[in-house]
Design a protein around this motif. Structure first.
Motif, PDB file in Angstrom:
ATOM      1  N   SER A  80      -7.366   3.892  -8.047  1.00  0.00           N
ATOM      2  CA  SER A  80      -6.585   2.646  -8.096  1.00  0.00           C
ATOM      3  C   SER A  80      -5.105   2.943  -8.359  1.00  0.00           C
ATOM      4  CB  SER A  80      -7.140   1.708  -9.164  1.00  0.00           C
ATOM      5  OG  SER A  80      -7.102   2.343 -10.413  1.00  0.00           O
ATOM      6  N   GLN A  81      -4.855   3.964  -9.191  1.00  0.00           N
ATOM      7  CA  GLN A  81      -3.457   4.360  -9.433  1.00  0.00           C
ATOM      8  C   GLN A  81      -2.837   4.921  -8.152  1.00  0.00           C
ATOM      9  OE1 GLN A  81      -4.146   6.983 -12.753  1.00  0.00           O
ATOM     10  NE2 GLN A  81      -3.411   5.460 -14.239  1.00  0.00           N
ATOM     11  N   LEU A  82      -3.644   5.669  -7.425  1.00  0.00           N
ATOM     12  CA  LEU A  82      -3.166   6.225  -6.144  1.00  0.00           C
ATOM     13  C   LEU A  82      -2.827   5.078  -5.184  1.00  0.00           C
ATOM     14  CD1 LEU A  82      -2.749   8.583  -4.172  1.00  0.00           C
ATOM     15  CD2 LEU A  82      -5.183   8.558  -3.713  1.00  0.00           C
ATOM     16  N   THR A  83      -3.703   4.073  -5.176  1.00  0.00           N
ATOM     17  CA  THR A  83      -3.482   2.913  -4.297  1.00  0.00           C
ATOM     18  C   THR A  83      -2.169   2.217  -4.635  1.00  0.00           C
ATOM     19  OG1 THR A  83      -5.859   2.592  -4.136  1.00  0.00           O
ATOM     20  CG2 THR A  83      -4.498   0.711  -3.549  1.00  0.00           C
ATOM     21  N   THR A  84      -1.945   1.940  -5.934  1.00  0.00           N
ATOM     22  CA  THR A  84      -0.708   1.227  -6.315  1.00  0.00           C
ATOM     23  C   THR A  84       0.524   2.083  -6.012  1.00  0.00           C
ATOM     24  OG1 THR A  84      -1.033   1.991  -8.575  1.00  0.00           O
ATOM     25  CG2 THR A  84      -1.652  -0.273  -8.124  1.00  0.00           C
ATOM     26  N   THR A  85       0.407   3.398  -6.254  1.00  0.00           N
ATOM     27  CA  THR A  85       1.540   4.296  -5.982  1.00  0.00           C
ATOM     28  C   THR A  85       1.949   4.221  -4.512  1.00  0.00           C
ATOM     29  OG1 THR A  85       0.711   5.767  -7.673  1.00  0.00           O
ATOM     30  CG2 THR A  85       2.299   6.706  -6.148  1.00  0.00           C
ATOM     31  N   LEU A  86       0.957   4.305  -3.637  1.00  0.00           N
ATOM     32  CA  LEU A  86       1.254   4.301  -2.204  1.00  0.00           C
ATOM     33  C   LEU A  86       1.715   2.919  -1.736  1.00  0.00           C
ATOM     34  CD1 LEU A  86      -1.781   6.454  -1.108  1.00  0.00           C
ATOM     35  CD2 LEU A  86       0.603   7.179  -1.115  1.00  0.00           C
ATOM     36  N   LEU A  87       1.138   1.896  -2.328  1.00  0.00           N
ATOM     37  CA  LEU A  87       1.519   0.526  -1.969  1.00  0.00           C
ATOM     38  C   LEU A  87       2.980   0.254  -2.339  1.00  0.00           C
ATOM     39  CD1 LEU A  87       0.333  -2.208  -0.920  1.00  0.00           C
ATOM     40  CD2 LEU A  87       0.066  -2.828  -3.296  1.00  0.00           C
ATOM     41  N   LEU A  88       3.382   0.747  -3.518  1.00  0.00           N
ATOM     42  CA  LEU A  88       4.760   0.523  -3.966  1.00  0.00           C
ATOM     43  C   LEU A  88       5.745   1.270  -3.079  1.00  0.00           C
ATOM     44  CD1 LEU A  88       4.279   0.659  -7.834  1.00  0.00           C
ATOM     45  CD2 LEU A  88       4.600  -1.340  -6.413  1.00  0.00           C
ATOM     46  N   SER A  89       5.329   2.441  -2.641  1.00  0.00           N
ATOM     47  CA  SER A  89       6.192   3.205  -1.745  1.00  0.00           C
ATOM     48  C   SER A  89       6.381   2.441  -0.431  1.00  0.00           C
ATOM     49  CB  SER A  89       5.560   4.573  -1.491  1.00  0.00           C
ATOM     50  OG  SER A  89       6.453   5.376  -0.815  1.00  0.00           O
ATOM     51  N   SER A  90       5.286   1.853   0.042  1.00  0.00           N
ATOM     52  CA  SER A  90       5.349   1.062   1.267  1.00  0.00           C
ATOM     53  C   SER A  90       6.210  -0.187   1.045  1.00  0.00           C
ATOM     54  CB  SER A  90       3.925   0.671   1.667  1.00  0.00           C
ATOM     55  OG  SER A  90       3.918  -0.107   2.805  1.00  0.00           O
ATOM     56  N   ALA A  91       6.111  -0.760  -0.175  1.00  0.00           N
ATOM     57  CA  ALA A  91       6.900  -1.961  -0.492  1.00  0.00           C
ATOM     58  C   ALA A  91       8.394  -1.652  -0.477  1.00  0.00           C
ATOM     59  CB  ALA A  91       6.495  -2.506  -1.850  1.00  0.00           C
ATOM     60  N   PHE A  92       8.755  -0.446  -0.907  1.00  0.00           N
ATOM     61  CA  PHE A  92      10.176  -0.061  -0.883  1.00  0.00           C
ATOM     62  C   PHE A  92      10.678  -0.018   0.564  1.00  0.00           C
ATOM     63  CE2 PHE A  92      13.480   3.225  -0.574  1.00  0.00           C
ATOM     64  CZ  PHE A  92      14.428   2.671  -1.412  1.00  0.00           C
ATOM     65  N   MET A  93       9.858   0.546   1.448  1.00  0.00           N
ATOM     66  CA  MET A  93      10.257   0.594   2.862  1.00  0.00           C
ATOM     67  C   MET A  93      10.377  -0.821   3.435  1.00  0.00           C
ATOM     68  SD  MET A  93      10.718   3.687   3.217  1.00  0.00           S
ATOM     69  CE  MET A  93      11.054   3.996   4.920  1.00  0.00           C
ATOM     70  N   LEU A  94       9.502  -1.698   2.961  1.00  0.00           N
ATOM     71  CA  LEU A  94       9.542  -3.088   3.411  1.00  0.00           C
ATOM     72  C   LEU A  94      10.849  -3.765   2.991  1.00  0.00           C
ATOM     73  CD1 LEU A  94       8.166  -5.671   4.520  1.00  0.00           C
ATOM     74  CD2 LEU A  94       7.044  -5.919   2.328  1.00  0.00           C
ATOM     75  N   MET A  95      11.289  -3.468   1.760  1.00  0.00           N
ATOM     76  CA  MET A  95      12.540  -4.057   1.276  1.00  0.00           C
ATOM     77  C   MET A  95      13.732  -3.566   2.098  1.00  0.00           C
ATOM     78  SD  MET A  95      12.443  -4.132  -2.852  1.00  0.00           S
ATOM     79  CE  MET A  95      13.332  -5.585  -3.347  1.00  0.00           C
ATOM     80  N   CYS A  96      13.657  -2.306   2.501  1.00  0.00           N
ATOM     81  CA  CYS A  96      14.836  -1.694   3.144  1.00  0.00           C
ATOM     82  C   CYS A  96      14.786  -1.723   4.667  1.00  0.00           C
ATOM     83  CB  CYS A  96      14.975  -0.241   2.701  1.00  0.00           C
ATOM     84  SG  CYS A  96      15.226  -0.074   0.950  1.00  0.00           S
TER      85      CYS A  96
END
Lengths: 313, 339
Positions: free
Chosen positions: B7-23
Motif C-alpha cells: 500500500s505504501q508502494l501504491t501511494t508512492t507511485l500514485l503521488l509521483s503520477s500526481a506530480f506529473m499531472l500537476m505539471c
C-alpha cells in the motif's frame, strides 16, 4: 553525542532563521486589500482601486500598461496592493476585456469577481462600490439579469465569435450588454436580459408577476432547469430550449411571460447583436457534430431557429 | 533498506503520477481522456513481466550483488535524468503558482536540502510520509472539486482538441516515468502478492480522468490557451469567496515535488552504492547530478517524449522480461529465503 550536537545545531538554526520575521515578508498591515476597481482606458490606462478599509480612500494609478497603472496605484497607497479578493471591476472601454486575462493569471484576481461595463457614463467620485456590488448581486439573485463573473466573461471572449455578455451601467440604470470584437456594445432590453436568465440556465427568479385570470398575481418558482437540444431540419439548425419549471400559480400566464422573455432574448442576441451568449455553438457541437464541423462559423448559428418551450412538473 | 508495504508502494507511485499531472502541458480534450485510459492499460501490460518475476521470488539486489553493474548504472542514469527533469518541472510550475522564490537555482538548492534530509531518513520513513501526503492530496482534490463543481459545463465535452487519441496516448505514456521505479521498488516489498502494487494504476487513472474531466468542462474555451491546465484549474477553483485555496495547492505541489525527487534520489543512491560500494555522500552526489542535469535539460529545452517512452519500455518491460526468461538458469538471483 554527534547526533545530539547535530540536533542542537539544527534547532538553533531553525529558531534563528525560520521565524518568518524577514523584512521582505509582507505583513497584513503592509498590504492594501482591494475590494473593487475601476478601469478607464483613454490614451493611458487609469486604474482606481477601492480598498476594503472604509477609513482608507480610493487611489488612482495611470500608466501605459495595466502593470504600470497598478504599480502607480500601489505607490499612491504606499503599500503593496492585493487583488486576490477583488469583488467588482468596472471598465469603460470594450477593448479592455482583452487585458482582463492578465489580471486573472498574473494578479490572481478571484474568478468569481463581478465585471461591470460603464456605457457612456462614469462612476461618481464618491461612488459606494459596496452598494454597487451588492445591487449587482441582488439583481442576479432576483433573476433580473443573468449570472456572470470574470471567469465566464473571459471564457466567452475566448469562444469562436468572441462575444461576451456583461452587466452594464447605462444612463437609464443597470442592464446587460454584449461586447464583441469589432462591434459596438449592444445594450439588451430588460425583457431580453430576463430571458437570458432562463436560456443560460444559471439563475432564475423566485417569482414572476403575471396577468392571470384574477388580474395581476405572482407565480412562485420552486425550481427550474434548462435542457438545450439541436437537430437539423432542411439544412437549418433548430435549437430547442426546454425550460422545466416546478412552481405554483397560473401556469399558462407564466408560460406566456417566460416564452416572451426567451424569444426577446433569442431575437436580440442572435438576430440583432449576432452574438452567441446562449451556448448555441456548444449545443450544435454536441447534438449535430457532423453538421457543425462542416459549416462555416458565420453561417451556422445566425440562421438557427430557436424554439423555447416551457413545461411544468 | 527496510521493507515497505504494497500500500505504501501504491501511494508512492500514485503521488509521483500526481506530480506529473500537476505539471503536464498538452492539448486536452476527450481524445486526451481516451488516450490516458489507453496509456494506463499499456502501463498495466508493461508491468506484467515485473509481477511474474517477483512472484517467482526474484531479487534485484541479489542480482546486482553478483557484480552485474550494467543494470544499476542504467537505472542510476535514468533516475538522475528524470530527477533533473523534475527540477525543470518545478521551475516551470513555480512560475504558475507564484512560489515565493525568485531564482530557480535558489529553489533547486532549497528543495535539494529538504530532499537530502528526507532521503537520509531512508525508504521506510519516505514511504510512511507518502501516506500522509496522500491524505493531503485527497483533501486538495475535494477542495478542487468543491470549487469547480458549479462551473462544470458538460457541453464542453463535445469540443474537439488538436491532438488525436494516438498522440494523446503517447504523450501520456511518456509521463509514466515512474514505471521503471515499480521494478526497483518491488525489490523492497515483502514479495507477497506483488500484483497488489499495481493498484496504483486504477487509482492513477481515476485521478487523471477526474482532473482532465474538470479541466475540459470547467476551463472550456480558456483551455487551448492554458500552458498548464491544472494550475489554471486551481486558479478558477476557489470554493470560498473569503479565503483563497492557493496555499493548499502550493503545499501539495511542493510536497509532491519533494517526494518525487526524494524517491528518485533514494533509488539512485541505492544503485550508486551497489556500483561503488565505498562511495560516501551518495545522496548529495545524486542531488548535485540531478540539479546539474536540470540546468542542462533546461538550457537545451529538452522535451523528448519518444526517448522517454523508449526508456520506460526498456526498463520496465524489456529488462524484466529478459530476467523472466533467464531466471530458471540463475537460481542465485532469487531471494535467499525463497531458495
Amino acid at each position: 553525542m554527534k547526533k545530539l550536537v547535530s540536533a542542537a545545531i539544527c534547532l538553533i538554526m531553525s529558531i534563528l532563521f525560520l521565524t518568518g520575521c524577514r523584512r521582505s515578508v509582507p505583513e497584513v498591515r503592509d498590504r492594501a486589500y482591494i475590494q473593487s476597481a475601476a478601469l478607464y482606458g483613454k490614451s493611458n490606462i487609469s486604474l482606481t482601486l477601492y480598498p476594503f478599509e472604509e477609513e482608507q480612500k480610493q487611489e488612482t494609478g495611470i500608466g501605459a500598461t495595466m502593470a504600470d497603472a497598478l504599480e502607480n496605484a500601489s505607490t499612491s497607497f504606499g503599500k503593496e496592493v492585493f487583488l486576490g479578493h477583488l469583488e467588482l471591476l468596472c471598465f469603460d472601454k470594450a477593448d479592455l476585456t482583452d487585458k482582463l486575462s492578465s489580471l486573472l493569471y498574473e494578479q490572481r484576481i478571484s474568478p468569481s469577481c463581478k465585471l461591470l461595463f460603464l456605457y457612456d457614463t462614469d462612476l461618481p467620485e464618491d461612488c459606494d462600490m459596496t452598494l454597487l456590488t451588492d445591487r449587482l448581486i441582488m439583481e442576479e439573485e432576483n433573476g433580473h439579469i443573468p449570472e456572470t463573473d470574470l471567469f465566464h466573461i473571459l471564457s466567452e471572449k475566448k469562444s469562436k465569435d468572441e462575444a461576451a455578455l456583461i452587466p452594464a451601467v447605462t444612463k437609464e440604470g443597470l442592464s446587460m450588454c454584449i461586447l464583441s470584437s469589432g462591434n459596438k456594445p449592444y445594450i439588451l432590453s430588460v425583457k431580453a436580459a430576463q430571458g437570458l436568465c432562463w436560456l443560460r440556465g444559471k439563475n432564475y427568479p423566485e417569482r414572476i408577476a403575471v396577468n392571470g385570470e384574477k388580474g395581476s398575481e405572482d407565480y412562485e418558482i420552486h425550481s427550474a432547469k434548462l435542457k438545450l437540444s439541436a437537430e437539423i431540419n432542411e439544412n437549418i439548425p433548430c435549437i430547442t430550449a426546454r425550460i422545466i419549471i416546478k412552481g405554483s400559480g397560473d401556469e399558462q400566464a407564466a408560460k406566456a411571460v417566460i416564452e416572451s422573455q426567451c424569444n426577446a432574448a433569442a431575437r436580440e442576441t442572435i438576430k440583432l447583436a449576432k452574438a452567441d451568449v446562449i451556448g448555441l455553438f456548444k449545443c450544435l457541437a454536441r447534438y449535430c457534430p457532423e453538421y457543425y464541423s462542416k459549416q462555416e462559423t458565420e453561417t451556422v448559428k445566425w440562421d438557427a431557429a430557436i424554439q423555447c418551450t416551457v413545461e411544468f412538473e | 533498506m527496510n521493507k515497505i508495504s504494497c500500500s505504501q508502494l501504491t501511494t508512492t507511485l500514485l503521488l509521483s503520477s500526481a506530480f506529473m499531472l500537476m505539471c503536464f502541458s498538452a492539448p486536452i480534450g476527450t481524445e486526451y481522456m481516451a488516450g490516458t485510459a489507453i496509456s494506463f492499460v499499456i502501463q498495466a501490460i508493461l508491468c506484467i513481466p515485473i509481477i511474474i518475476l517477483y512472484r517467482k521470488g526474484f531479487s534485484l539486489s541479489a542480482y546486482c550483488s553478483e557484480k552485474h553493474f550494467l543494470i544499476p548504472c542504467i537505472f542510476v542514469l535514468y533516475f538522475i535524468l528524470h530527477g533533473g527533469m523534475s527540477f525543470v518541472l518545478v521551475f516551470n510550475g513555480a512560475e504558475q503558482l507564484s512560489l515565493p522564490f525568485s531564482a530557480p537555482l535558489v529553489t533547486a538548492v532549497l528543495i535539494g536540502i529538504v530532499c537530502f534530509y528526507t532521503a537520509s531518513l531512508g525508504l521506510c520513513a519516505f514511504a510512511r510520509a507518502s501516506s500522509i501526503v496522500f491524505g493531503i492530496l485527497v483533501i486538495t482534490l475535494a477542495v478542487l472539486l468543491t470549487g469547480a463543481w458549479q462551473r462544470i459545463d458538460t457541453m464542453e465535452l463535445a469540443q474537439k482538441s488538436e491532438s488525436s487519441i494516438i498522440q494523446s496516448t503517447l504523450q501520456n505514456l511518456s509521463l509514466a516515468d515512474t514505471l521503471p521505479a515499480v521494478f526497483v521498488l518491488m525489490n523492497f516489498t515483502d514479495g507477497k502478492k506483488p500484483q497488489k502494487a499495481l493498484f496504483f494504476l486504477p487509482l492513477g487513472l481515476i485521478l487523471w480522468e477526474l482532473v482532465l474531466f474538470l479541466c475540459i468542462t470547467v476551463l472550456g474555451s480558456l483551455l487551448p490557451d492554458a500552458q498548464y491546465p491544472f494550475f489554471l484549474l486551481t486558479s478558477v477553483s476557489q470554493p470560498l469567496s473569503s479565503q483563497r485555496a492557493d496555499s493548499l495547492y502550493l503545499i501539495l505541489f511542493v510536497l509532491l515535488c519533494i517526494l518525487r525527487i526524494t524517491l528518485l534520489t533514494v533509488l539512485s543512491a541505492h544503485f550508486l552504492g551497489m556500483v561503488f560500494k565505498k562511495l560516501r555522500f551518495r545522496s548529495i552526489i545524486t542531488l548535485f547530478l540531478m540539479i546539474g542535469s536540470a540546468v542542462l535539460l533546461g538550457s537545451v529545452n529538452y522535451s523528448g517524449s519518444i526517448l522517454c517512452i523508449i526508456a520506460i519500455v526498456l526498463l520496465s518491460f524489456v529488462v524484466p522480461l529478459t530476467f523472466c526468461l533467464r531466471l530458471k538458469n540463475h537460481v542465485s538471483w532469487k531471494e535467499k529465503n525463497n531458495v
